[in-house]
Design an enzyme around this catalytic site. Structure first.
Site: not given
Ligand code: GLY
Length: 418
Positions: A131, A192
């Site tokens: 992330d 993601d």
């Molecule tokens: N990247 C995690 C979400 O979108 O919940």
């Protein structure tokens, strides 16, 4: 798209129907009473609606910021709950403050953005998550672009160094979850991650070292191969054998099931593939973004607020995820700039209008967020139609992409390939 569904794709305010995104529909439509530089949805009324939403967001953030004690992660009965370390969302509160600063010119927001972003410093060396782009792009890269202060630039590059350690060369992917020495989830890739690649593009530009961007491109090509289905929908997760790199198959955590289409994941894909086109000039990434966008546009309900999963059994009458709409709108605005296809901009404006008209927290003095009706993790029964910090951030980014594109460019770099 069947005709009846197409006819239903109208704005929240009941404006013209959205057709499939073809060359013809992308042609400039100079209609009386419409903004000359915009599409058919770009009326003065739309721009006033978006300005009013941005004004509302600035007023809300101004009122709430003095009592924000950490990184907002989501609301519980309309009040923010916090993470001290930032979880995966720590970039969005400073990012929101940067956007409110750009829109208002108020230095108080700037000072708060700097203060909040600084609290992410320990995460620069975090190798336990993919992330790092979510964490460091809207906060530190933007801080560097807006202040020129080198601590932000070097910190963002350090975060990119942490991110590339998660690259698995056998499978050509960046691992999503888990510490590097943890065998669980070692072959797990999620859509993601497309949003975390721009940090690597930034690091290559800043250092002159192509290794970061090479990894981003390798990951994006792998994702391009395994995520899009023939109809342009995507699963949330794709698993690989981490030792051999062999593909195993799709799965999900936040979507309904392995064959469904989690709307926020689809939005991350639209935005992420478009960004990778802009950073590389590889038109294959742009084509993939278009396939994902065309699927999501067709799956939109008439109210233009995405359901949490486009293929959940209760759709189109299922719970909403306004955050997916905000992210998708930003991606579509970018895709319009990348393709010249006006229909993408029209749909983006309709989504932003719908969010402004039907998803803001306007009627609650209690609410601390700007956007309501977001869903964090439906299968986990965690955060159903709450507020989420990324909805606030991307709503502002999207509105400013329309009203103040030069400011957004200053903040996050909207440049097209040369
Ligand atoms: N990247 C995690 C979400 O979108 O919940």
């Amino acid at each position: 798209m069947n005709v009846s569904r197409r006819a239903l794709l109208v704005t929240a305010a009941g404006a013209a129907a959205v057709g499939p995104v073809t060359e013809a529909s992308a042609a400039p439509a100079a209609e009386a009473g419409r903004a000359e530089t915009g599409g058919r949805a770009e009326t003065g009324a739309t721009l006033r609606t978006l300005s009013a939403a941005a004004d509302y967001a600035v007023a809300k953030v101004r009122a709430v910021a003095p009592r924000v004690t950490g990184f907002p992660v989501g609301t519980r009965f309309e009040k923010w709950t916090y993470s001290r370390g930032g979880d995966w969302v720590g970039g969005f509160w400073p990012g929101t403050l940067w956007m409110t600063y750009l829109y208002s010119g108020d230095d108080t927001f700037r000072a708060r953005a700097v203060e909040s972003a600084r609290n992410l410093a320990p995460r620069q060396t975090d190798t336990t998550t993919h992330d790092l782009g979510f964490l460091f792009y809207p906060s530190w890269v933007t801080a560097w672009r807006l202040t020129g202060d080198d601590e932000w630039r070097t910190g963002a590059i350090r975060a990119a160094d942490s991110l590339i350690r998660r690259y698995n060369p056998r499978g050509g992917f960046i691992r999503a979850w888990g510490a590097l020495n943890d065998t669980a989830n070692a072959g797990r890739v999620i859509i993601d991650t497309m949003m975390n690649l721009d940090l690597l593009a930034f690091a290559s530009r800043q250092t002159g070292d192509p290794a970061y961007l090479d990894i981003a491109v390798a990951h994006a090509k792998t994702a391009q191969r395994v995520f899009p289905r023939p109809d342009g929908s995507t699963p949330h997760v794709f698993d690989f054998d981490p030792d051999t790199g062999a593909p195993l198959g799709p799965a999900t955590v936040q979507g309904y099931d392995a064959s469904s289409c989690w709307s926020r994941g689809q939005a991350w894909g639209i935005y992420g593939f478009t960004t990778m086109y802009r950073r590389t000039g590889d038109t294959g990434f742009r084509d993939t973004a278009r396939r994902l966008a065309d699927y999501a546009i067709e799956a939109l309900t008439p109210d233009h607020v995405p359901v949490w999963d486009y293929r959940a059994p209760q759709q189109p009458y299922d719970v909403k995820d306004a955050s997916a709409g905000a992210i998708m709108a930003c991606g579509l605005l970018d895709l319009h700039a990348a393709t010249g296809r006006r229909a993408y901009r029209d749909v983006a404006l309709r989504i932003l209008t719908a969010l402004a008209e039907t998803c803001l927290t306007r009627n609650s003095a209690r609410a601390e967020a700007v956007v309501a009706r977001c869903t964090r993790n439906r299968p986990g029964e965690d955060g159903i139609e709450i507020s989420l910090p990324y909805a606030d951030y991307y709503l502002l980014e999207g509105i400013l992409r329309v009203l103040r594109p030069a400011d957004v460019d200053r903040a996050i770099d909207l440049s097209q390939p040369s």
